[in-house]
Design a protein around this motif. Structure first.
Motif, short mmCIF file in Angstrom:
data_model
loop_
_atom_site.label_atom_id
_atom_site.label_comp_id
_atom_site.label_asym_id
_atom_site.label_seq_id
_atom_site.Cartn_x
_atom_site.Cartn_y
_atom_site.Cartn_z
N THR A 198 11.29 -19.52 -40.42
CA THR A 198 12.55 -19.25 -40.56
C THR A 198 13.19 -19.66 -41.87
OG1 THR A 198 12.77 -19.70 -38.33
CG2 THR A 198 14.97 -19.85 -39.56
N ASN A 254 12.26 -14.98 -39.51
CA ASN A 254 13.59 -15.37 -39.01
C ASN A 254 14.52 -15.50 -40.32
OD1 ASN A 254 13.47 -15.16 -36.14
ND2 ASN A 254 12.22 -16.75 -36.43
N THR A 255 15.79 -15.09 -40.56
CA THR A 255 16.48 -15.41 -42.00
C THR A 255 17.86 -15.89 -41.29
OG1 THR A 255 17.30 -13.14 -42.03
CG2 THR A 255 15.21 -13.69 -43.31
N THR A 256 18.42 -16.85 -42.09
CA THR A 256 19.81 -17.26 -41.70
C THR A 256 20.83 -17.14 -43.15
OG1 THR A 256 18.95 -18.78 -40.07
CG2 THR A 256 21.07 -19.03 -40.84
N ASP A 291 16.50 -19.98 -44.49
CA ASP A 291 17.60 -20.19 -44.81
C ASP A 291 17.94 -19.34 -46.28
OD1 ASP A 291 20.59 -21.23 -44.37
OD2 ASP A 291 20.06 -21.76 -46.47
N GLY A 331 24.03 -13.34 -41.20
CA GLY A 331 24.06 -14.18 -39.99
C GLY A 331 22.56 -14.47 -39.72
N LYS A 332 22.36 -14.93 -38.57
CA LYS A 332 20.96 -15.20 -38.12
C LYS A 332 20.26 -13.92 -37.52
CE LYS A 332 21.73 -20.19 -36.51
NZ LYS A 332 21.75 -20.85 -35.24
N GLN A 333 18.98 -13.77 -37.92
CA GLN A 333 18.39 -12.51 -37.70
C GLN A 333 17.00 -12.71 -37.65
OE1 GLN A 333 18.90 -9.63 -40.84
NE2 GLN A 333 17.94 -8.00 -39.56
N THR A 334 16.04 -11.89 -36.88
CA THR A 334 15.00 -11.73 -36.82
C THR A 334 14.53 -10.52 -37.50
OG1 THR A 334 14.62 -12.88 -34.68
CG2 THR A 334 12.65 -11.63 -35.39
#
Length: 415
Positions: free
Chosen positions: A218, A305-307, A220, A287-290
């Motif tokens: 994940t 995952n990214t934020t 950021d 936003g938050k995303q897979t």
């Protein structure tokens, strides 16, 4: 899409090189870890008079003078012959390993600059630059020469769609490339090719966000910079960041209006469902995303995952080049090719390519971490360059166009 000057892919495993034919250059200089192909402006010359050095960019393997010449001369705009007709001598600089460290290849550029000065007839100043990574290589080389108090005799620096503020490659594509290599790379050279390219020193230095392995992660937006990029930027900063003596010019293959390429954010790019692997890769959203789910058959998926990331795939900029020997697969398309090779059946491919060098990176006007800046109209006053030009549409990375080529020739004539 017109062919790019720089082919990211280079010679693919098993590909047979085309017959070279007659060499278009007048002479060739063998350099340590590189080659320079020299085109005189006049047939009666035995030395350069008004030299323009242009360095090759990032790709697999070594530079090919015929391929580089073809991309510059036989596309939409005959760049080399136009320069020659205007009295310039063109020196195309190639590297033995185009994915080696930018710092190492800067040494090749310095040797080429020294050779040019030694060979030159008269005292006309040099113009020095390059395409894509070649712009970073020559930027570092000129700054290093200045730092060491060596006179590079260069009046103009030129970059062509160079990732001054970093390049972008979708994180899911990077992870899937590593996943395929780890699981099946020993069965087919093509299954390791993309992973090796992503993990090369130059790629680690240029990519703003880098994924080195196929592991659950994940990120950021502030994370994800490879240590090699951090160290390279620190080394460049110690040299002052830019050469101070030349006029700094740059062009971008992306628009400067803030208008992107219409690739939607958080949309399915690849869907692969096969007997050996499944993969769901999505375009980058905010936003938050897979962005990726990757799995070997009958095993739990790895997720990426990214934020807080910008919508990078659809941003204004030069598009990731296609691989003609792989049915024009680009970045997402190459992941689909890998999935098809593993599964023995085609993957569903919705988006083949995406932005590779955002416009604001190519003209050094803003950081690509910022969504608002990424999609804003370019403000030349915020650029590190003294003068710049952006394309009228989002074109293939390093494609030579009439607009960009004519502008460069005009600016060189002013010097």
């Amino acid at each position: 899409m017109s062919k790019p000057v720089v082919s990211i892919w280079g010679p693919l495993p098993g590909a047979q090189p085309a017959a070279a034919g007659t060499d278009p250059w007048d002479t060739k200089w063998e350099l340590r870890d590189g080659t320079a192909w020299v085109f005189y402006s006049s047939s009666d010359q035995m030395a350069v008079r008004r030299p323009v050095i242009l360095a090759d960019g990032f790709a697999m393997g070594g530079s090919n003078g015929h391929v580089l010449y073809d991309g510059l001369e036989n596309g939409d705009y005959p760049f080399i012959s136009t320069l020659r007709e205007n009295g310039f001598d063109v020196i195309l600089l190639g590297f033995e390993n185009r994915s080696a460290s930018i710092i190492d290849n800067a040494g090749v550029a310095i040797e080429c600059i020294r050779r040019t000065i030694a060979d030159r007839e008269g005292n006309a100043p040099l113009a020095v630059g390059g395409f894509s990574m070649g712009g970073m290589v020559t930027r570092y080389a000129l700054a290093k020469m200045e730092r060491q108090k060596e006179d590079h005799q260069t009046a103009t620096y030129l970059s062509y769609d160079t990732p001054h503020r970093g390049a972008w490659l979708p994180l899911g594509v990077q992870a899937f490339a590593h996943f395929v290599k780890d699981k099946w790379g020993d069965t087919n050279p093509l299954l390791s090719l993309y992973s090796d390219l992503v993990n090369s020193p130059a790629a680690r230095q240029m990519l703003r966000w880098h994924v080195a392995t196929a592991a659950e992660v994940t990120l950021d937006v502030a994370d994800g910079q490879d240590r090699e990029r951090t160290e390279f930027l620190a080394a460049l900063d110690r040299l002052g960041g830019w050469p101070l003596r030349p006029r700094l010019l740059g062009v971008a293959n992306g628009t400067g209006t803030g208008i992107g390429n219409s690739i939607p954010a958080d949309d399915t790019a690849i869907a692969a469902h096969g007997p050996k692997t499944t993969a769901q890769l999505r375009t980058q959203g905010q936003g938050k995303q897979t962005v990726a789910q990757i799995a070997q058959a009958r095993q739990s998926p790895i997720t990426i995952n990214t934020t807080g990331f910008p919508e990078l795939d659809g941003a204004p900029g030069g598009l990731f080049p296609k691989a003609p020997l792989l049915e024009d697969a680009a970045n997402f398309g190459m992941a689909a090719v890998l999935a098809a090779l593993v599964n023995g059946q085609k993957a569903e491919l919705t988006h083949n390519t995406s932005t590779f060098v955002p416009t604001v990176s190519a003209v050094a006007s803003a950081h690509i971490d910022d969504h608002t800046a990424l999609y804003a109209k370019v403000n030349p006053e915020e650029s590190d360059l003294h003068d710049l030009l952006c394309a009228t549409s989002n074109e293939g990375h390093t494609v030579m166009t009439s607009d960009l080529g004519q502008w460069i020739v005009a600016k060189l004539r002013e010097a």
